[in-house]
Scaffold this motif. Structure first.
Motif, PDB file in Angstrom:
ATOM      1  N   GLY A 179       1.626  10.825   9.286  1.00 31.68           N
ATOM      2  CA  GLY A 179       1.827  12.232   9.655  1.00 31.68           C
ATOM      3  C   GLY A 179       1.144  13.183   8.679  1.00 31.68           C
ATOM      4  O   GLY A 179       0.497  14.149   9.084  1.00 31.68           O
ATOM      5  N   ARG A 180       1.278  12.878   7.370  1.00 31.79           N
ATOM      6  CA  ARG A 180       0.645  13.746   6.350  1.00 31.79           C
ATOM      7  C   ARG A 180      -0.865  13.739   6.499  1.00 31.79           C
ATOM      8  O   ARG A 180      -1.515  14.781   6.419  1.00 31.79           O
ATOM      9  CB  ARG A 180       1.000  13.236   4.949  1.00 31.79           C
ATOM     10  N   VAL A 181      -1.431  12.551   6.713  1.00 31.40           N
ATOM     11  CA  VAL A 181      -2.901  12.457   6.843  1.00 31.40           C
ATOM     12  C   VAL A 181      -3.360  13.226   8.088  1.00 31.40           C
ATOM     13  O   VAL A 181      -4.328  13.984   8.040  1.00 31.40           O
ATOM     14  CB  VAL A 181      -3.367  10.983   6.912  1.00 31.40           C
ATOM     15  N   ILE A 182      -2.631  13.032   9.181  1.00 30.97           N
ATOM     16  CA  ILE A 182      -3.013  13.722  10.427  1.00 30.97           C
ATOM     17  C   ILE A 182      -3.046  15.230  10.195  1.00 30.97           C
ATOM     18  O   ILE A 182      -3.970  15.923  10.600  1.00 30.97           O
ATOM     19  CB  ILE A 182      -1.996  13.386  11.547  1.00 30.97           C
ATOM     20  N   LYS A 183      -2.019  15.707   9.490  1.00 29.05           N
ATOM     21  CA  LYS A 183      -1.933  17.157   9.250  1.00 29.05           C
ATOM     22  C   LYS A 183      -3.058  17.612   8.324  1.00 29.05           C
ATOM     23  O   LYS A 183      -3.754  18.595   8.613  1.00 29.05           O
ATOM     24  CB  LYS A 183      -0.562  17.472   8.635  1.00 29.05           C
ATOM     25  N   GLU A 184      -3.262  16.874   7.219  1.00 27.49           N
ATOM     26  CA  GLU A 184      -4.287  17.295   6.249  1.00 27.49           C
ATOM     27  C   GLU A 184      -5.696  17.270   6.853  1.00 27.49           C
ATOM     28  O   GLU A 184      -6.525  18.106   6.539  1.00 27.49           O
ATOM     29  CB  GLU A 184      -4.228  16.406   5.002  1.00 27.49           C
ATOM     30  N   LEU A 185      -5.944  16.278   7.720  1.00 30.18           N
ATOM     31  CA  LEU A 185      -7.294  16.183   8.305  1.00 30.18           C
ATOM     32  C   LEU A 185      -7.406  16.975   9.618  1.00 30.18           C
ATOM     33  O   LEU A 185      -8.497  17.122  10.156  1.00 30.18           O
ATOM     34  CB  LEU A 185      -7.670  14.711   8.566  1.00 30.18           C
ATOM     35  N   GLY A 186      -6.254  17.387  10.154  1.00 27.68           N
ATOM     36  CA  GLY A 186      -6.267  18.154  11.415  1.00 27.68           C
ATOM     37  C   GLY A 186      -6.779  17.336  12.592  1.00 27.68           C
ATOM     38  O   GLY A 186      -7.568  17.823  13.396  1.00 27.68           O
ATOM     39  N   ILE A 187      -6.292  16.087  12.702  1.00 27.07           N
ATOM     40  CA  ILE A 187      -6.881  15.181  13.704  1.00 27.07           C
ATOM     41  C   ILE A 187      -5.916  14.804  14.833  1.00 27.07           C
ATOM     42  O   ILE A 187      -6.194  13.886  15.602  1.00 27.07           O
ATOM     43  CB  ILE A 187      -7.406  13.881  13.033  1.00 27.07           C
ATOM     44  N   ARG A 188      -4.785  15.503  14.923  1.00 23.15           N
ATOM     45  CA  ARG A 188      -3.775  15.074  15.903  1.00 23.15           C
ATOM     46  C   ARG A 188      -4.346  14.876  17.311  1.00 23.15           C
ATOM     47  O   ARG A 188      -4.043  13.886  17.979  1.00 23.15           O
ATOM     48  CB  ARG A 188      -2.607  16.087  15.965  1.00 23.15           C
ATOM     49  N   LEU A 208       0.866  -1.196   0.000  1.00 24.23           N
ATOM     50  CA  LEU A 208       0.000   0.000   0.000  1.00 24.23           C
ATOM     51  C   LEU A 208       0.900   1.243   0.000  1.00 24.23           C
ATOM     52  O   LEU A 208       1.059   1.916   1.021  1.00 24.23           O
ATOM     53  CB  LEU A 208      -0.916  -0.023   1.229  1.00 24.23           C
ATOM     54  N   THR A 209       1.505   1.542  -1.152  1.00 21.18           N
ATOM     55  CA  THR A 209       2.513   2.604  -1.172  1.00 21.18           C
ATOM     56  C   THR A 209       2.031   3.886  -1.865  1.00 21.18           C
ATOM     57  O   THR A 209       2.758   4.870  -1.893  1.00 21.18           O
ATOM     58  CB  THR A 209       3.821   2.118  -1.844  1.00 21.18           C
ATOM     59  N   ASP A 210       0.822   3.855  -2.435  1.00 20.25           N
ATOM     60  CA  ASP A 210       0.274   5.064  -3.042  1.00 20.25           C
ATOM     61  C   ASP A 210      -0.333   5.941  -1.934  1.00 20.25           C
ATOM     62  O   ASP A 210      -1.163   5.464  -1.153  1.00 20.25           O
ATOM     63  CB  ASP A 210      -0.803   4.679  -4.072  1.00 20.25           C
ATOM     64  N   TYR A 211       0.096   7.214  -1.874  1.00 24.05           N
ATOM     65  CA  TYR A 211      -0.347   8.054  -0.749  1.00 24.05           C
ATOM     66  C   TYR A 211      -1.860   8.189  -0.678  1.00 24.05           C
ATOM     67  O   TYR A 211      -2.461   8.049   0.387  1.00 24.05           O
ATOM     68  CB  TYR A 211       0.307   9.448  -0.794  1.00 24.05           C
ATOM     69  N   ASN A 212      -2.502   8.452  -1.820  1.00 27.87           N
ATOM     70  CA  ASN A 212      -3.950   8.694  -1.777  1.00 27.87           C
ATOM     71  C   ASN A 212      -4.721   7.454  -1.338  1.00 27.87           C
ATOM     72  O   ASN A 212      -5.711   7.557  -0.613  1.00 27.87           O
ATOM     73  CB  ASN A 212      -4.444   9.205  -3.129  1.00 27.87           C
ATOM     74  N   GLU A 272      -8.368   7.655   6.589  1.00 23.97           N
ATOM     75  CA  GLU A 272      -9.510   8.577   6.702  1.00 23.97           C
ATOM     76  C   GLU A 272     -10.795   7.805   7.025  1.00 23.97           C
ATOM     77  O   GLU A 272     -11.579   8.207   7.894  1.00 23.97           O
ATOM     78  CB  GLU A 272      -9.664   9.328   5.376  1.00 23.97           C
ATOM     79  N   THR A 273     -10.975   6.664   6.346  1.00 23.03           N
ATOM     80  CA  THR A 273     -12.181   5.862   6.603  1.00 23.03           C
ATOM     81  C   THR A 273     -12.159   5.353   8.043  1.00 23.03           C
ATOM     82  O   THR A 273     -13.170   5.404   8.747  1.00 23.03           O
ATOM     83  CB  THR A 273     -12.263   4.666   5.624  1.00 23.03           C
ATOM     84  N   ALA A 274     -10.997   4.883   8.466  1.00 24.29           N
ATOM     85  CA  ALA A 274     -10.884   4.382   9.847  1.00 24.29           C
ATOM     86  C   ALA A 274     -11.263   5.496  10.827  1.00 24.29           C
ATOM     87  O   ALA A 274     -12.047   5.282  11.764  1.00 24.29           O
ATOM     88  CB  ALA A 274      -9.461   3.893  10.116  1.00 24.29           C
ATOM     89  N   TYR A 275     -10.723   6.679  10.581  1.00 29.14           N
ATOM     90  CA  TYR A 275     -11.002   7.803  11.490  1.00 29.14           C
ATOM     91  C   TYR A 275     -12.491   8.144  11.502  1.00 29.14           C
ATOM     92  O   TYR A 275     -13.098   8.326  12.567  1.00 29.14           O
ATOM     93  CB  TYR A 275     -10.155   9.022  11.091  1.00 29.14           C
ATOM     94  N   GLU A 276     -13.075   8.192  10.303  1.00 29.74           N
ATOM     95  CA  GLU A 276     -14.513   8.536  10.223  1.00 29.74           C
ATOM     96  C   GLU A 276     -15.374   7.511  10.955  1.00 29.74           C
ATOM     97  O   GLU A 276     -16.434   7.828  11.477  1.00 29.74           O
ATOM     98  CB  GLU A 276     -14.949   8.614   8.754  1.00 29.74           C
TER      99      GLU A 276
END
Ligand SMILES: NC(=O)c1ccc[n+]([C@@H]2O[C@H](COP(=O)([O-])OP(=O)(O)OC[C@H]3O[C@@H](n4cnc5c(N)ncnc54)[C@H](OP(=O)(O)O)[C@@H]3O)[C@@H](O)[C@H]2O)c1
Length: 315
Positions: free
Chosen positions: A66-75, A29-33, A40-44
């Motif tokens: 880290g990138r996902v946390i930053k983009e979604l603002g979920i830290r 699973l190396t594609d960022y998107n 994102e689904t897990a978080y939702e």
């Protein structure tokens, strides 16, 4: 989402976590998107516990998280668990490894820093790395310490090195067809109020029902040499999968959900961290919590699972 307490820490976390080894060449699973969609689904769906490690994709897993946390603002809403490999346990290396983890994750504080495995080849004394980790807790860089893949004797020695904190969790291989942890490590964790974090809780996908003895692929990933998938072992595993399917029909649940619920129902303080390659898998895995197998069904699965023996030496 059903919640649980993270052992003596009292932290409230989701009843199931997400394993992030999948973000690596080992799993593909190396594609960022694509990776972002899984997180994102897990978080939702309410998952708040994320398990990564320095070695997963040589830092890629931490970086993407880290990138996902930053983009979604979920830290502030999630609990981040990472791991230092057994090769990086000399005093200076621990400080440097944690610093690099923080940078890749883009966070000031790592919630749980686990020692991924003991220092097998570098002769580092146990107290050397445990005292550095304790110092990092003191400075608020790491909130809690965990051990992974440690035998009980060494867990005892490691805990004895700590002065003003304790480890919070023990991560181990544990699933319905690999139950050796029940002999020593799990009873130790339960008796000491340490959270048990079973890895490969779906036996790397073998318990999901999508692989059968007739369609077993030639895996190109980490499973290429996995004994569970050797045809002689997998034929035995599949007998259990059929029972998971049968029990699942009663509950309207998939075999993966029955396998994960069986673990959750087996012990207090146990937190499975299945990995997922796509949003559909995480949706299914989240559906394994918020309900319980009846004792009769739990026991039936227990009995069948005890008959499955995974042989690592194949004649
Ligand atoms: N501490 C350690 O030494 C250690 C070691 C191993 C793992 N871990 C941690 O534990 C996590 C989980 O372990 P794992 O990844 O080895 O094994 P796992 O969680 O038992 O299996 C994950 C794999 O099963 C398949 N899968 C997952 N959910 C599914 C579903 N609902 N339906 C169908 N297939 C599904 C996916 O692979 P396919 O779609 O390709 O079949 C997925 O990559 C890792 O991500 C990592 O964080 C830690």
């Amino acid at each position: 989402m059903e919640l649980m307490e993270f052992g003596w820490t009292g932290e409230k976390i989701s009843r199931i976590g997400l394993g992030l080894w999948q973000i690596s060449d080992a799993w593909g699973l190396t594609d960022y998107n694509a990776a972002k969609k899984v997180i994102e689904t897990a978080y939702e769906l309410g998952v708040t516990f994320y398990d990564t490690a320095i070695v997963y994709g040589d830092g890629l897993s931490e970086e993407y998280l880290g990138r996902v946390i930053k983009e979604l603002g979920i830290r502030d809403n999630i609990f981040i668990a990472s791991k230092i490999p057994g090769e990086y346990l000399a005093r200076d290396d621990v400080y440097r490894a944690v610093e690099l983890s923080r940078r890749r994750l883009g966070v000031d504080v790592i919630d749980l820093m686990q020692v991924h495995w003991p220092p097998l080849w570098h002769n580092i004394p146990t107290c050397e790395y445990m005292k550095v980790l304790e110092n990092l807790v003191h400075h608020g860089i790491v909130r809690y310490i965990g051990l992974s893949d440690f035998p009980v004797e060494l867990i005892d020695s490691a805990r004895a090195c700590l002065g003003y904190t304790d480890i919070a969790s023990i991560q181990i291989r544990y699933n319905l067809v690999e139950r050796d942890a029940e002999k020593e490590i799990i009873p130790y964790a339960v008796a000491n109020d340490l959270v048990i974090i079973p890895w490969s809780p779906l036996a790397k996908g073998a318990l999901t029902g999508k692989y059968t003895p007739d369609n077993l692929p030639e895996f190109e990933d980490v499973r290429r040499k996995e004994p569970i998938f050797h045809p002689s072992n997998f034929r035995e595993v599949y007998k259990l999968v059929k029972v998971l399917e049968e029990v699942g029909e009663k509950y309207g649940k998939k075999p993966a959900q029955i396998a994960l619920n069986w673990i959750i129902a087996a012990y207090p303080n146990i937190l499975p961290i299945p990995g997922a390659k796509n949003p559909d898998q995480i949706k299914v895995n989240v559906g394994s919590v918020g309900w319980r197998l009846s004792y009769e069904d739990w026991f039936k699965i227990d009995q069948v699972s005890r008959e499955v023996i995974i042989r690592r030496v194949i004649l």
